[in-house]
Design a protein around this motif. Structure first.
Motif, PDB file in Angstrom:
ATOM      1  N   ALA A 141       0.828  -1.208   0.000  1.00  0.00           N
ATOM      2  CA  ALA A 141       0.000   0.000   0.000  1.00  0.00           C
ATOM      3  C   ALA A 141       0.866   1.263   0.000  1.00  0.00           C
ATOM      4  CB  ALA A 141      -0.937  -0.006   1.202  1.00  0.00           C
ATOM      5  N   ALA A 142       1.962   1.248   0.768  1.00  0.00           N
ATOM      6  CA  ALA A 142       2.843   2.420   0.806  1.00  0.00           C
ATOM      7  C   ALA A 142       3.576   2.609  -0.513  1.00  0.00           C
ATOM      8  CB  ALA A 142       3.840   2.275   1.950  1.00  0.00           C
ATOM      9  N   ALA A 143       3.998   1.498  -1.130  1.00  0.00           N
ATOM     10  CA  ALA A 143       4.707   1.602  -2.409  1.00  0.00           C
ATOM     11  C   ALA A 143       3.799   2.120  -3.516  1.00  0.00           C
ATOM     12  CB  ALA A 143       5.289   0.243  -2.789  1.00  0.00           C
ATOM     13  N   ARG A 144       2.489   1.853  -3.396  1.00  0.00           N
ATOM     14  CA  ARG A 144       1.531   2.334  -4.395  1.00  0.00           C
ATOM     15  C   ARG A 144       0.557   3.309  -3.746  1.00  0.00           C
ATOM     16  NH1 ARG A 144       0.111  -3.221  -7.762  1.00  0.00           N
ATOM     17  NH2 ARG A 144       2.282  -3.849  -8.138  1.00  0.00           N
ATOM     18  N   ARG A 145       1.104   4.258  -3.098  1.00  0.00           N
ATOM     19  CA  ARG A 145       0.305   5.231  -2.346  1.00  0.00           C
ATOM     20  C   ARG A 145      -0.689   5.953  -3.262  1.00  0.00           C
ATOM     21  NH1 ARG A 145       2.845  10.371   1.014  1.00  0.00           N
ATOM     22  NH2 ARG A 145       0.876  11.042   2.014  1.00  0.00           N
ATOM     23  N   ASP A 146      -1.927   6.127  -2.741  1.00  0.00           N
ATOM     24  CA  ASP A 146      -3.025   6.814  -3.432  1.00  0.00           C
ATOM     25  C   ASP A 146      -3.517   6.065  -4.660  1.00  0.00           C
ATOM     26  OD1 ASP A 146      -3.078   8.899  -1.590  1.00  0.00           O
ATOM     27  OD2 ASP A 146      -1.585  10.055  -2.690  1.00  0.00           O
ATOM     28  N   SER A 147      -3.142   4.807  -4.803  1.00  0.00           N
ATOM     29  CA  SER A 147      -3.677   4.003  -5.894  1.00  0.00           C
ATOM     30  C   SER A 147      -4.969   3.337  -5.435  1.00  0.00           C
ATOM     31  CB  SER A 147      -2.653   2.954  -6.326  1.00  0.00           C
ATOM     32  OG  SER A 147      -2.451   2.012  -5.285  1.00  0.00           O
ATOM     33  N   TRP A 148      -5.638   2.654  -6.368  1.00  0.00           N
ATOM     34  CA  TRP A 148      -6.868   1.953  -5.981  1.00  0.00           C
ATOM     35  C   TRP A 148      -6.578   0.846  -4.977  1.00  0.00           C
ATOM     36  CZ3 TRP A 148      -7.160  -3.238  -6.683  1.00  0.00           C
ATOM     37  CH2 TRP A 148      -6.244  -3.818  -7.579  1.00  0.00           C
ATOM     38  N   LEU A 149      -5.389   0.222  -5.082  1.00  0.00           N
ATOM     39  CA  LEU A 149      -5.012  -0.820  -4.126  1.00  0.00           C
ATOM     40  C   LEU A 149      -4.862  -0.241  -2.725  1.00  0.00           C
ATOM     41  CD1 LEU A 149      -4.086  -3.751  -3.537  1.00  0.00           C
ATOM     42  CD2 LEU A 149      -1.757  -3.006  -4.086  1.00  0.00           C
ATOM     43  N   ASP A 150      -4.202   0.902  -2.622  1.00  0.00           N
ATOM     44  CA  ASP A 150      -3.999   1.557  -1.328  1.00  0.00           C
ATOM     45  C   ASP A 150      -5.333   1.942  -0.703  1.00  0.00           C
ATOM     46  OD1 ASP A 150      -2.931   2.884   0.856  1.00  0.00           O
ATOM     47  OD2 ASP A 150      -2.583   4.738  -0.252  1.00  0.00           O
ATOM     48  N   HIS A 151      -6.194   2.558  -1.469  1.00  0.00           N
ATOM     49  CA  HIS A 151      -7.492   2.984  -0.936  1.00  0.00           C
ATOM     50  C   HIS A 151      -8.364   1.786  -0.560  1.00  0.00           C
ATOM     51  CE1 HIS A 151      -6.706   7.159  -1.645  1.00  0.00           C
ATOM     52  NE2 HIS A 151      -6.591   7.015  -2.973  1.00  0.00           N
ATOM     53  N   GLY A 152      -8.339   0.758  -1.391  1.00  0.00           N
ATOM     54  CA  GLY A 152      -9.151  -0.418  -1.097  1.00  0.00           C
ATOM     55  C   GLY A 152      -8.711  -1.117   0.179  1.00  0.00           C
ATOM     56  N   LEU A 153      -7.396  -1.323   0.331  1.00  0.00           N
ATOM     57  CA  LEU A 153      -6.890  -1.978   1.535  1.00  0.00           C
ATOM     58  C   LEU A 153      -7.152  -1.137   2.778  1.00  0.00           C
ATOM     59  CD1 LEU A 153      -3.464  -3.392   0.236  1.00  0.00           C
ATOM     60  CD2 LEU A 153      -5.537  -4.686   0.774  1.00  0.00           C
ATOM     61  N   SER A 154      -7.026   0.171   2.657  1.00  0.00           N
ATOM     62  CA  SER A 154      -7.251   1.047   3.814  1.00  0.00           C
ATOM     63  C   SER A 154      -8.705   1.012   4.265  1.00  0.00           C
ATOM     64  CB  SER A 154      -6.828   2.482   3.466  1.00  0.00           C
ATOM     65  OG  SER A 154      -5.457   2.551   3.165  1.00  0.00           O
ATOM     66  N   VAL A 155      -9.633   1.011   3.302  1.00  0.00           N
ATOM     67  CA  VAL A 155     -11.062   0.959   3.654  1.00  0.00           C
ATOM     68  C   VAL A 155     -11.406  -0.375   4.303  1.00  0.00           C
ATOM     69  CG1 VAL A 155     -13.392   0.919   2.696  1.00  0.00           C
ATOM     70  CG2 VAL A 155     -11.764   2.641   1.916  1.00  0.00           C
ATOM     71  N   ILE A 156     -10.902  -1.459   3.748  1.00  0.00           N
ATOM     72  CA  ILE A 156     -11.177  -2.791   4.318  1.00  0.00           C
ATOM     73  C   ILE A 156     -10.603  -2.902   5.731  1.00  0.00           C
ATOM     74  CG2 ILE A 156     -10.691  -5.254   4.093  1.00  0.00           C
ATOM     75  CD1 ILE A 156     -10.734  -4.855   1.059  1.00  0.00           C
ATOM     76  N   ALA A 157      -9.365  -2.412   5.918  1.00  0.00           N
ATOM     77  CA  ALA A 157      -8.743  -2.477   7.243  1.00  0.00           C
ATOM     78  C   ALA A 157      -9.533  -1.673   8.264  1.00  0.00           C
ATOM     79  CB  ALA A 157      -7.307  -1.963   7.166  1.00  0.00           C
ATOM     80  N   LEU A 158     -10.013  -0.501   7.864  1.00  0.00           N
ATOM     81  CA  LEU A 158     -10.793   0.327   8.777  1.00  0.00           C
ATOM     82  C   LEU A 158     -12.111  -0.342   9.138  1.00  0.00           C
ATOM     83  CD1 LEU A 158     -10.921   3.046  10.251  1.00  0.00           C
ATOM     84  CD2 LEU A 158     -12.032   4.003   8.216  1.00  0.00           C
ATOM     85  N   ALA A 159     -12.728  -1.023   8.173  1.00  0.00           N
ATOM     86  CA  ALA A 159     -13.997  -1.695   8.452  1.00  0.00           C
ATOM     87  C   ALA A 159     -13.802  -2.892   9.379  1.00  0.00           C
ATOM     88  CB  ALA A 159     -14.640  -2.141   7.132  1.00  0.00           C
ATOM     89  N   VAL A 160     -12.725  -3.645   9.177  1.00  0.00           N
ATOM     90  CA  VAL A 160     -12.493  -4.849   9.989  1.00  0.00           C
ATOM     91  C   VAL A 160     -12.183  -4.482  11.442  1.00  0.00           C
ATOM     92  CG1 VAL A 160     -10.974  -6.844  10.303  1.00  0.00           C
ATOM     93  CG2 VAL A 160     -11.783  -6.229   8.024  1.00  0.00           C
ATOM     94  N   THR A 161     -11.521  -3.351  11.671  1.00  0.00           N
ATOM     95  CA  THR A 161     -11.196  -2.953  13.046  1.00  0.00           C
ATOM     96  C   THR A 161     -12.447  -2.710  13.890  1.00  0.00           C
ATOM     97  OG1 THR A 161     -10.989  -0.648  12.317  1.00  0.00           O
ATOM     98  CG2 THR A 161      -8.961  -1.937  12.455  1.00  0.00           C
ATOM     99  N   ALA A 162     -13.580  -2.468  13.250  1.00  0.00           N
ATOM    100  CA  ALA A 162     -14.818  -2.236  13.997  1.00  0.00           C
ATOM    101  C   ALA A 162     -15.531  -3.530  14.367  1.00  0.00           C
ATOM    102  CB  ALA A 162     -15.758  -1.349  13.175  1.00  0.00           C
ATOM    103  N   LEU A 163     -15.017  -4.685  13.912  1.00  0.00           N
ATOM    104  CA  LEU A 163     -15.694  -5.953  14.161  1.00  0.00           C
ATOM    105  C   LEU A 163     -15.068  -6.660  15.359  1.00  0.00           C
ATOM    106  CD1 LEU A 163     -15.927  -7.303  10.494  1.00  0.00           C
ATOM    107  CD2 LEU A 163     -17.699  -6.099  11.801  1.00  0.00           C
TER     108      LEU A 163
END
Length: 338
Positions: A141-163
C-alpha cells in the motif's frame, strides 16, 4: 644551570565503559516484570477472596451443613488469615504447585498444562501469519500510495477494526461451515490425548478469526511508517543513485519502518491473549480461554488464579521481548555510546 625536570606525562584516563543499552534494558525490564507479577498475584488473590462464599461451600454445594463446612474449611486451610492463605498459595506457586481444583480434586498444573500448549499454538500461528500478511500489505500500500489498491486496503482495514472477535468468528462459521460451504468443522473439539497438529483442519477457523482481527493494526502502522521512510532524504538519495524501486523498498525503507511496527506487533500478541478467551469459547477450542470460562462458571478459584497469572506473565514477557526487538531494530539506539 638548574636542571629542570620535565613533568611526567599522565596517560589520559580511559573513558568509563557504558552499560550496553540492550543489557541495561533487559535487566530493568526483568526487575519491573517481577514486581508487576508480584503485585498482580496479590490482586488476583484479593479478588477471589472477596467473592461470596468460599471454596468449601463451592465443593459441598447443596450438601453443605455447618459441621461439614467447618471440617472442610479446616482441611483446605480456609480458617486461616488471608495473609497466611496468600503466603501458602504463593510459596506453592514458586515450588511448582499451583494448588488443587475444587471441582474434581485434580492438580491444577495437570489440568492446565495441555491447554497452555494448545493456546500457545493458536497464538503463535495467528500472530506469525497476521504479522507477515500485515507487513506485506502495508509495504504494498505504501509503495503504491493513493492508488486503488492503497485505498481499497485502507477501507477494508478500517472496516475490519470495527468488528469484534465473535462477529468475525460467527461470520466465518456461517461462510465455511454451516450455511454456504461445508468445508471446515464449525467447532474445534479434539479427541482425548490428541494434539492440535494431529487435525490441522480444526485450527483453520480459530486461527483465521484471530488473523483477520489483528492484520488491520499491523497493516495501518506499517503503511504509515513505510510512507514516512519513503519520503526521507536517504531514500531519495538512493533513488538518485539509480537503485531499483524494489531494492530501495527492501534495503533502505523497510529497516527504518520496521521499528515502530514492532511495537504494534507486540500489542497484537497482547491482544491475542485477551481475544483468545472469546474465540476459544466460540469454537469450543480446548485452551486456556475455554478453561477460564469453565472455571468461572464452576467457581474453581485455584484454576482461575493460575490462568490469570499465566496471562499476566505472558503480558510481561511479550512487553520485554517487544522492547528488546524494537531496540535491536534501531542501530543508533542498540549500540552503546562512547
Amino acid at each position: 644551570m638548574t636542571d629542570v625536570t620535565a613533568p611526567a606525562q599522565v596517560a589520559p584516563a580511559e573513558p568509563a565503559r557504558r552499560a550496553h543499552p540492550m543489557r541495561n534494558l533487559l535487566v530493568r525490564r526483568l526487575g519491573f516484570g517481577i514486581i508487576t507479577l508480584f503485585i498482580v498475584s496479590i490482586l488476583i488473590f484479593a479478588a477471589t477472596q472477596v467473592l461470596p462464599g468460599n471454596a468449601a461451600s463451592a465443593v459441598l454445594q447443596n450438601t453443605a451443613t455447618p459441621a461439614r463446612l467447618h471440617a472442610l474449611e479446616i482441611q483446605m486451610h480456609l480458617n486461616r488469615s488471608a495473609v497466611a492463605q496468600y503466603w501458602t498459595w504463593l510459596t506453592g506457586l514458586l515450588h511448582g504447585n499451583p494448588g488443587t481444583s475444587i471441582v474434581n480434586g485434580a492438580s491444577v498444573s495437570s489440568l492446565i498444562g495441555g491447554r497452555v500448549v494448545n493456546t500457545a499454538i493458536l497464538v503463535l500461528l495467528a500472530g506469525a501469519i497476521g504479522t507477515i500478511i500485515g507487513v506485506t500489505l502495508g509495504m504494498l500500500a505504501a509503495a503504491r500510495r493513493d492508488s486503488w489498491l492503497d485505498h481499497g486496503l485502507s477501507v477494508i482495514a478500517l472496516a475490519v477494526t470495527a468488528l469484534p472477535e465473535f462477529v468475525v468468528a460467527m461470520a466465518l462459521v456461517t461462510l465455511f461451515a454451516a450455511v454456504i460451504w461445508h468445508v471446515l468443522p464449525a467447532v474445534s473439539v479434539f479427541p482425548p490425548g490428541a494434539s492440535p497438529w494431529s487435525i490441522p483442519s480444526l485450527l483453520v477457523l480459530p486461527v483465521l478469526t484471530l488473523v483477520i482481527v489483528i492484520v488491520p493494526y499491523t497493516f495501518r502502522m506499517m503503511r504509515a511508517a513505510m510512507i514516512d521512510a519513503l519520503e526521507s532524504d536517504y531514500v531519495e538519495m538512493a533513488r538518485l543513485k539509480g537503485m531499483s524501486p524494489r531494492r530501495v523498498l527492501a534495503v533502505h525503507a523497510l529497516p527504518n519502518a520496521i521499528a515502530p511496527t514492532i511495537q504494534v506487533i507486540g500489542l497484537n500478541f497482547l491482544y491475542l491473549a485477551g481475544g483468545i478467551v472469546v474465540v476459544e469459547y466460540v469454537f469450543n477450542y480446548p485452551g486456556l480461554g475455554q478453561a477460564l470460562v469453565q472455571a468461572v462458571a464452576n467457581r474453581d478459584i485455584p484454576v482461575i488464579q493460575f490462568i490469570v497469572l499465566i496471562l499476566a506473565a505472558f503480558y510481561v514477557v511479550v512487553n520485554i521481548a517487544t522492547d528488546l526487538i524494537s531496540l535491536a531494530a534501531t542501530p543508533r539506539r542498540r549500540l552503546p555510546r562512547q
